[in-house]
Design an enzyme around this catalytic site. Structure first.
Site, mmCIF file in Angstrom:
data_model
loop_
_atom_site.group_PDB
_atom_site.id
_atom_site.type_symbol
_atom_site.label_atom_id
_atom_site.label_comp_id
_atom_site.label_asym_id
_atom_site.label_seq_id
_atom_site.Cartn_x
_atom_site.Cartn_y
_atom_site.Cartn_z
ATOM 1 N N ASN A 7 -26.866 100.361 -4.155
ATOM 2 C CA ASN A 7 -26.386 101.626 -4.704
ATOM 3 C C ASN A 7 -25.807 102.462 -3.564
ATOM 4 O OD1 ASN A 7 -26.364 104.430 -5.547
ATOM 5 N ND2 ASN A 7 -27.512 103.792 -7.347
ATOM 6 N N ASP A 9 -24.378 105.557 -3.899
ATOM 7 C CA ASP A 9 -24.228 106.971 -4.261
ATOM 8 C C ASP A 9 -24.379 107.894 -3.055
ATOM 9 O OD1 ASP A 9 -23.896 106.266 -6.909
ATOM 10 O OD2 ASP A 9 -25.910 106.874 -7.536
ATOM 11 N N HIS A 10 -25.344 107.598 -2.181
ATOM 12 C CA HIS A 10 -25.636 108.533 -1.100
ATOM 13 C C HIS A 10 -24.608 108.498 0.022
ATOM 14 C CE1 HIS A 10 -29.112 110.155 -2.938
ATOM 15 N NE2 HIS A 10 -29.712 108.985 -3.031
ATOM 16 N N ARG A 18 -19.524 117.861 2.854
ATOM 17 C CA ARG A 18 -18.489 118.585 3.597
ATOM 18 C C ARG A 18 -17.185 118.708 2.823
ATOM 19 N NH1 ARG A 18 -19.412 118.958 9.240
ATOM 20 N NH2 ARG A 18 -17.408 120.038 9.279
ATOM 21 N N HIS A 43 -23.430 105.658 -9.700
ATOM 22 C CA HIS A 43 -23.736 106.520 -10.840
ATOM 23 C C HIS A 43 -22.676 107.610 -10.903
ATOM 24 C CE1 HIS A 43 -26.940 109.259 -12.990
ATOM 25 N NE2 HIS A 43 -25.806 109.146 -13.680
ATOM 26 N N HIS A 50 -21.684 113.357 -6.632
ATOM 27 C CA HIS A 50 -21.444 112.445 -5.502
ATOM 28 C C HIS A 50 -20.287 111.489 -5.796
ATOM 29 C CE1 HIS A 50 -24.248 110.156 -7.981
ATOM 30 N NE2 HIS A 50 -25.310 110.776 -7.525
ATOM 31 N N GLU A 70 -23.835 103.088 -13.486
ATOM 32 C CA GLU A 70 -24.875 103.885 -14.132
ATOM 33 C C GLU A 70 -24.210 105.096 -14.762
ATOM 34 O OE1 GLU A 70 -28.631 102.793 -11.196
ATOM 35 O OE2 GLU A 70 -27.662 104.759 -11.032
ATOM 36 N N HIS A 191 -35.449 101.894 -8.450
ATOM 37 C CA HIS A 191 -35.825 103.289 -8.228
ATOM 38 C C HIS A 191 -37.043 103.366 -7.310
ATOM 39 C CE1 HIS A 191 -34.987 107.499 -9.062
ATOM 40 N NE2 HIS A 191 -36.279 107.699 -8.933
ATOM 41 N N HIS A 214 -31.250 104.445 -1.796
ATOM 42 C CA HIS A 214 -31.656 105.465 -0.828
ATOM 43 C C HIS A 214 -32.255 104.873 0.437
ATOM 44 C CE1 HIS A 214 -34.088 108.766 0.892
ATOM 45 N NE2 HIS A 214 -33.095 109.518 0.470
#
EC number: 2.6.99.2
Length: 239
Positions: A7, A9-10, A18, A43, A50, A70, A191, A214
């Site tokens: 994933n 996303d982060h 920024r 997601h 994001h 997602e 998760h 994550h």
């Protein structure tokens, strides 16, 4: 052998902090694939906090493995998914105030609306998964929607603070795997999974793919994304 979906996303979260153009999640996806990831998960939230529409479209063009989207079970997201055609759509609950997805879908409570979304996506040629807690009633309800897969929400296991609680949550996951298997559903999980706890879930067997984000991105900040993905691939595939 289980698969790893990374994933990203982060990566987009850092970019959006920024309001710039880097780091680019599209580039991160390519690195993750080269490092051995079996798929890329993103997601696209309704608030676009994001991942952006641009990311989804470019990833659909560039991902060489599998793209898992997602999404909330809304008309907007269903229409986007049918248009872009990811390899899998995973329906997840979504609250604007949450920092991350806080639990599984309540399929029992929202059976008809979720069933309708599943049907529309499948009519559009898509494979559909439902992100749910390892609860037998939710799994049975998921089966009633006609979804192809479930993704077991492993958050309660990951957050367990003592051995007894952890074992209780592992037992729930194991029972969920058995029930979903009997119903003929594909099984993913994700998760809160990280380098310290993934082996315990992987040892149960029966899970096709783990979606992890994550912990991989956190480690990547320190050792680089290639190394972070390779280390998780080793844990998932050779547990």
């Amino acid at each position: 052998m289980a698969k790893l979906g990374v994933n990203i996303d982060h990566v987009a979260t850092i970019r959006q902090a920024r309001g710039g153009v880097e780091p680019d999640p599209v580039a991160a996806a390519a690195i993750a694939e080269l490092a051995g990831a079996d798929g890329i998960t993103i997601h696209l939230r309704e608030d676009r906090r994001h991942i952006q529409d641009r990311d989804l479209k470019l990833l659909r063009q560039t991902v060489k493995t599998r793209l898992n989207l997602e999404m909330a079970a809304t008309d907007e997201m269903v229409n986007i998914a049918i248009s872009v055609k990811p390899d899998m759509c995973t329906l997840v609950p979504e609250k604007r105030q949450e920092l991350t997805t806080e639990g599984g879908l309540d399929v029992r409570l929202n059976l008809e609306s979720i069933k309708e979304a599943v049907q529309r996506l499948q009519d559009g040629g898509l494979i559909v998964s439902l992100f749910i807690d390892p609860d037998p009633d939710q799994i049975k309800a998921a089966d009633k929607t006609g979804a192809d897969y479930i993704e077991i929400h492993t958050g309660a296991f990951a957050e367990a603070r003592d051995w007894k609680s952890e074992q209780a949550e592992l037992a729930k996951i194991e029972n969920a795997i058995k029930l979903a298997g009997k119903l003929g559903m594909g099984i993913n999980a994700g998760h809160g999974l990280n380098y310290a706890n993934i082996r315990k879930v992987a040892a149960l067997g029966g899970i096709e793919e783990y979606n992890i984000g994550h912990s991989i991105i956190s480690k990547a900040v320190l050792v680089g994304l290639d190394r972070a993905v390779r280390d998780m691939v080793d844990l998932v595939k050779y547990a």
